[in-house]
Design a protein around this motif. Sequence first.
Motif, PDB file in Angstrom:
ATOM      1  N   LEU A  33      -1.430  -7.190-101.582  1.00  0.00           N
ATOM      2  CA  LEU A  33      -2.715  -6.655-102.049  1.00  0.00           C
ATOM      3  C   LEU A  33      -3.438  -7.644-102.968  1.00  0.00           C
ATOM      4  CD1 LEU A  33      -1.813  -2.927-102.642  1.00  0.00           C
ATOM      5  CD2 LEU A  33      -3.549  -3.813-101.084  1.00  0.00           C
ATOM      6  N   TYR A  34      -2.704  -8.334-103.793  1.00  0.00           N
ATOM      7  CA  TYR A  34      -3.308  -9.325-104.684  1.00  0.00           C
ATOM      8  C   TYR A  34      -4.046 -10.396-103.874  1.00  0.00           C
ATOM      9  CZ  TYR A  34      -3.697 -12.898-108.319  1.00  0.00           C
ATOM     10  OH  TYR A  34      -4.163 -13.837-109.194  1.00  0.00           O
ATOM     11  N   LYS A  55     -14.012  -1.205-102.221  1.00  0.00           N
ATOM     12  CA  LYS A  55     -13.251  -2.119-101.361  1.00  0.00           C
ATOM     13  C   LYS A  55     -11.776  -2.158-101.777  1.00  0.00           C
ATOM     14  CE  LYS A  55     -16.877  -5.340 -99.968  1.00  0.00           C
ATOM     15  NZ  LYS A  55     -17.312  -6.745-100.036  1.00  0.00           N
ATOM     16  N   ARG A  56     -11.535  -2.155-103.078  1.00  0.00           N
ATOM     17  CA  ARG A  56     -10.158  -2.209-103.592  1.00  0.00           C
ATOM     18  C   ARG A  56      -9.391  -0.954-103.193  1.00  0.00           C
ATOM     19  NH1 ARG A  56      -5.672  -2.670-104.696  1.00  0.00           N
ATOM     20  NH2 ARG A  56      -4.669  -3.389-106.586  1.00  0.00           N
ATOM     21  N   GLN A  62      -5.184   1.176 -96.990  1.00  0.00           N
ATOM     22  CA  GLN A  62      -4.791   0.637 -95.684  1.00  0.00           C
ATOM     23  C   GLN A  62      -3.396   0.023 -95.727  1.00  0.00           C
ATOM     24  OE1 GLN A  62      -6.691   1.291 -92.978  1.00  0.00           O
ATOM     25  NE2 GLN A  62      -7.939   2.371 -94.477  1.00  0.00           N
ATOM     26  N   ILE A  63      -3.141  -0.807 -96.715  1.00  0.00           N
ATOM     27  CA  ILE A  63      -1.834  -1.478 -96.811  1.00  0.00           C
ATOM     28  C   ILE A  63      -0.726  -0.454 -97.047  1.00  0.00           C
ATOM     29  CG2 ILE A  63      -0.445  -3.103 -98.185  1.00  0.00           C
ATOM     30  CD1 ILE A  63      -2.581  -4.371 -96.262  1.00  0.00           C
ATOM     31  N   LEU A  67       2.428   0.291 -94.543  1.00  0.00           N
ATOM     32  CA  LEU A  67       3.808   0.108 -94.993  1.00  0.00           C
ATOM     33  C   LEU A  67       4.609   1.410 -94.973  1.00  0.00           C
ATOM     34  CD1 LEU A  67       3.346  -2.466 -97.897  1.00  0.00           C
ATOM     35  CD2 LEU A  67       4.302  -2.864 -95.625  1.00  0.00           C
ATOM     36  N   VAL A  68       3.998   2.509 -95.368  1.00  0.00           N
ATOM     37  CA  VAL A  68       4.693   3.804 -95.322  1.00  0.00           C
ATOM     38  C   VAL A  68       5.072   4.131 -93.878  1.00  0.00           C
ATOM     39  CG1 VAL A  68       4.339   6.300 -95.554  1.00  0.00           C
ATOM     40  CG2 VAL A  68       3.801   4.800 -97.455  1.00  0.00           C
ATOM     41  N   SER A  69       4.161   3.907 -92.963  1.00  0.00           N
ATOM     42  CA  SER A  69       4.450   4.188 -91.550  1.00  0.00           C
ATOM     43  C   SER A  69       5.584   3.311 -91.044  1.00  0.00           C
ATOM     44  CB  SER A  69       3.193   3.969 -90.705  1.00  0.00           C
ATOM     45  OG  SER A  69       2.186   4.874 -91.086  1.00  0.00           O
ATOM     46  N   ALA A  70       5.546   2.042 -91.397  1.00  0.00           N
ATOM     47  CA  ALA A  70       6.607   1.125 -90.962  1.00  0.00           C
ATOM     48  C   ALA A  70       7.948   1.515 -91.572  1.00  0.00           C
ATOM     49  CB  ALA A  70       6.237  -0.314 -91.335  1.00  0.00           C
TER      50      ALA A  70
END
Length: 189
Positions: A33-34, A55-56, A62-63, A67-70
Amino acid sequence: MDIANNLACWLKNEFGLNAFVDSTVWGYSDDLLYRIDNDYCLLENNGKRVFDYNKRNYTTTQIHIILVSALREMIADCECILFLNTDNSISFDMSKEVTDSAWIFDELQTIRFIQKKLPKREVKSVTDKSIPVKDSVPLFKYSVNKEIGKLAKIDIETLVEWKNRCRSNKLNDIPTHPLDVLYKIVKEE
Protein backbone atom coordinates in the motif's frame (compact mmCIF):
# COMPACT_ATOMS: atom_id res chain seq x y z
CA MET A 1 7.78 -14.36 12.16
CA ASP A 2 10.87 -16.29 13.25
CA ILE A 3 8.73 -18.84 15.10
CA ALA A 4 6.46 -19.32 12.05
CA ASN A 5 9.40 -19.74 9.67
CA ASN A 6 11.23 -22.10 12.03
CA LEU A 7 8.07 -24.18 12.47
CA ALA A 8 7.59 -24.32 8.68
CA CYS A 9 11.19 -25.52 8.24
CA TRP A 10 10.77 -28.07 11.04
CA LEU A 11 7.57 -29.44 9.46
CA LYS A 12 9.37 -29.80 6.12
CA ASN A 13 12.53 -31.36 7.59
CA GLU A 14 10.79 -33.72 10.02
CA PHE A 15 7.72 -34.76 8.06
CA GLY A 16 8.11 -33.55 4.48
CA LEU A 17 5.09 -31.27 4.99
CA ASN A 18 4.85 -28.00 3.11
CA ALA A 19 3.67 -25.08 5.23
CA PHE A 20 2.23 -21.87 3.85
CA VAL A 21 3.30 -18.72 5.71
CA ASP A 22 1.54 -15.88 3.93
CA SER A 23 3.99 -13.07 4.68
CA THR A 24 6.93 -15.06 3.29
CA VAL A 25 5.08 -15.46 -0.02
CA TRP A 26 3.18 -12.18 -0.34
CA GLY A 27 5.03 -9.80 1.96
CA TYR A 28 3.09 -7.25 3.99
CA SER A 29 0.04 -5.36 2.76
CA ASP A 30 1.26 -2.11 4.32
CA ASP A 31 4.47 -2.25 2.27
CA LEU A 32 2.47 -2.75 -0.92
CA LEU A 33 0.00 0.00 0.00
CA TYR A 34 2.85 2.40 0.74
CA ARG A 35 4.25 1.92 -2.76
CA ILE A 36 0.84 2.14 -4.45
CA ASP A 37 -0.27 5.18 -2.46
CA ASN A 38 2.96 7.05 -3.09
CA ASP A 39 2.55 6.43 -6.82
CA TYR A 40 -1.20 7.03 -7.18
CA CYS A 41 -2.68 8.82 -4.17
CA LEU A 42 -0.42 11.81 -3.49
CA LEU A 43 -1.65 15.32 -4.31
CA GLU A 44 -0.04 18.74 -4.24
CA ASN A 45 -1.95 20.99 -1.82
CA ASN A 46 -0.55 24.48 -1.16
CA GLY A 47 2.97 23.27 -1.85
CA LYS A 48 2.58 20.22 0.40
CA ARG A 49 2.23 16.63 -0.68
CA VAL A 50 -0.82 15.02 0.94
CA PHE A 51 -2.77 11.86 0.35
CA ASP A 52 -6.10 12.03 -1.45
CA TYR A 53 -8.50 10.53 1.12
CA ASN A 54 -10.83 8.92 -1.43
CA LYS A 55 -8.03 7.42 -3.52
CA ARG A 56 -6.28 6.16 -0.38
CA ASN A 57 -9.45 4.48 0.89
CA TYR A 58 -10.02 2.96 -2.55
CA THR A 59 -6.52 1.47 -2.80
CA THR A 60 -6.62 0.15 0.77
CA THR A 61 -10.01 -1.49 0.21
CA GLN A 62 -8.90 -3.08 -3.05
CA ILE A 63 -5.65 -4.51 -1.66
CA HIS A 64 -7.28 -5.79 1.53
CA ILE A 65 -10.14 -7.47 -0.34
CA ILE A 66 -7.70 -9.14 -2.74
CA LEU A 67 -5.51 -10.38 0.11
CA VAL A 68 -8.43 -11.55 2.27
CA SER A 69 -9.81 -13.51 -0.68
CA ALA A 70 -6.43 -15.07 -1.40
CA LEU A 71 -5.92 -15.97 2.28
CA ARG A 72 -9.37 -17.55 2.49
CA GLU A 73 -8.67 -19.61 -0.60
CA MET A 74 -5.34 -20.82 0.83
CA ILE A 75 -6.97 -21.65 4.18
CA ALA A 76 -9.77 -23.57 2.46
CA ASP A 77 -7.20 -25.58 0.48
CA CYS A 78 -5.18 -26.54 3.58
CA GLU A 79 -5.66 -29.88 5.23
CA CYS A 80 -4.35 -28.74 8.58
CA ILE A 81 -4.14 -25.29 10.14
CA LEU A 82 -1.60 -24.55 12.87
CA PHE A 83 -2.32 -21.31 14.73
CA LEU A 84 0.63 -19.83 16.60
CA ASN A 85 -0.74 -18.34 19.78
CA THR A 86 1.99 -15.82 20.61
CA ASP A 87 1.93 -12.52 22.49
CA ASN A 88 1.72 -10.82 19.08
CA SER A 89 -1.40 -12.72 18.06
CA ILE A 90 -3.72 -13.18 21.04
CA SER A 91 -3.81 -11.42 24.38
CA PHE A 92 -6.08 -11.45 27.41
CA ASP A 93 -8.39 -8.52 28.04
CA MET A 94 -10.72 -8.81 31.04
CA SER A 95 -10.36 -12.64 31.00
CA LYS A 96 -11.21 -12.84 27.28
CA GLU A 97 -8.85 -13.88 24.56
CA VAL A 98 -8.68 -10.99 22.08
CA THR A 99 -6.66 -9.88 19.12
CA ASP A 100 -6.11 -6.39 17.79
CA SER A 101 -5.35 -7.83 14.35
CA ALA A 102 -8.22 -7.75 11.89
CA TRP A 103 -6.18 -10.21 9.78
CA ILE A 104 -5.97 -12.80 12.57
CA PHE A 105 -9.63 -12.27 13.38
CA ASP A 106 -10.61 -12.92 9.75
CA GLU A 107 -8.32 -15.97 9.48
CA LEU A 108 -9.85 -17.49 12.62
CA GLN A 109 -13.36 -16.71 11.35
CA THR A 110 -12.49 -18.39 8.05
CA ILE A 111 -11.21 -21.47 9.88
CA ARG A 112 -14.46 -21.59 11.83
CA PHE A 113 -16.64 -21.45 8.73
CA ILE A 114 -14.78 -23.64 6.26
CA GLN A 115 -16.00 -27.16 5.86
CA LYS A 116 -13.71 -29.94 7.01
CA LYS A 117 -12.85 -32.31 4.22
CA LEU A 118 -11.11 -35.62 3.90
CA PRO A 119 -7.40 -35.40 3.08
CA LYS A 120 -6.66 -36.06 -0.60
CA ARG A 121 -4.77 -39.24 0.32
CA GLU A 122 -7.93 -40.65 1.96
CA VAL A 123 -10.20 -39.61 -0.91
CA LYS A 124 -7.83 -41.33 -3.32
CA SER A 125 -7.79 -44.54 -1.28
CA VAL A 126 -11.62 -44.59 -1.11
CA THR A 127 -11.75 -44.12 -4.87
CA ASP A 128 -9.13 -46.82 -5.40
CA LYS A 129 -11.05 -49.29 -3.27
CA SER A 130 -14.01 -48.10 -4.82
CA ILE A 131 1.11 -3.81 9.91
CA PRO A 132 2.07 -1.60 12.78
CA VAL A 133 -0.73 0.61 14.27
CA LYS A 134 0.07 4.28 14.88
CA ASP A 135 -1.16 6.16 17.96
CA SER A 136 -3.47 8.30 15.85
CA VAL A 137 -5.38 5.28 14.53
CA PRO A 138 -8.27 3.92 16.61
CA LEU A 139 -7.55 0.49 18.06
CA PHE A 140 -9.92 -2.31 17.20
CA LYS A 141 -10.13 -5.47 19.28
CA TYR A 142 -11.92 -8.56 18.06
CA SER A 143 -13.03 -11.31 20.42
CA VAL A 144 -11.71 -14.69 19.26
CA ASN A 145 -12.93 -16.87 22.15
CA LYS A 146 -15.20 -18.98 19.89
CA GLU A 147 -12.47 -19.53 17.33
CA ILE A 148 -9.69 -20.32 19.80
CA GLY A 149 -12.00 -22.63 21.75
CA LYS A 150 -12.53 -24.82 18.69
CA LEU A 151 -8.82 -25.32 18.02
CA ALA A 152 -6.95 -28.28 19.43
CA LYS A 153 -4.24 -27.28 21.91
CA ILE A 154 -0.80 -28.32 20.73
CA ASP A 155 2.24 -27.58 22.87
CA ILE A 156 5.92 -28.43 22.56
CA GLU A 157 5.38 -31.82 24.23
CA THR A 158 2.77 -32.69 21.61
CA LEU A 159 5.19 -31.71 18.84
CA VAL A 160 7.94 -33.88 20.35
CA GLU A 161 5.50 -36.82 20.70
CA TRP A 162 4.45 -36.30 17.07
CA LYS A 163 8.05 -36.38 15.88
CA ASN A 164 8.86 -39.47 17.99
CA ARG A 165 5.82 -41.45 16.79
CA CYS A 166 6.53 -40.62 13.17
CA ARG A 167 10.16 -41.68 13.55
CA SER A 168 9.06 -44.89 15.28
CA ASN A 169 6.56 -45.64 12.50
CA LYS A 170 9.24 -45.05 9.90
CA LEU A 171 11.75 -47.31 11.71
CA ASN A 172 9.11 -50.04 11.99
CA ASP A 173 7.99 -49.62 8.35
CA ILE A 174 4.48 -48.57 9.40
CA PRO A 175 3.09 -46.46 6.55
CA THR A 176 1.26 -43.52 8.11
CA HIS A 177 0.91 -39.95 6.99
CA PRO A 178 2.44 -37.51 9.53
CA LEU A 179 -0.78 -35.51 9.84
CA ASP A 180 -2.76 -38.68 10.61
CA VAL A 181 -0.33 -39.32 13.47
CA LEU A 182 -0.86 -35.77 14.75
CA TYR A 183 -4.65 -36.12 14.55
CA LYS A 184 -4.47 -39.32 16.61
CA ILE A 185 -2.31 -37.66 19.28
CA VAL A 186 -4.69 -34.70 19.52
CA LYS A 187 -7.69 -37.05 19.90
CA GLU A 188 -5.87 -38.87 22.74
CA GLU A 189 -5.29 -35.65 24.70
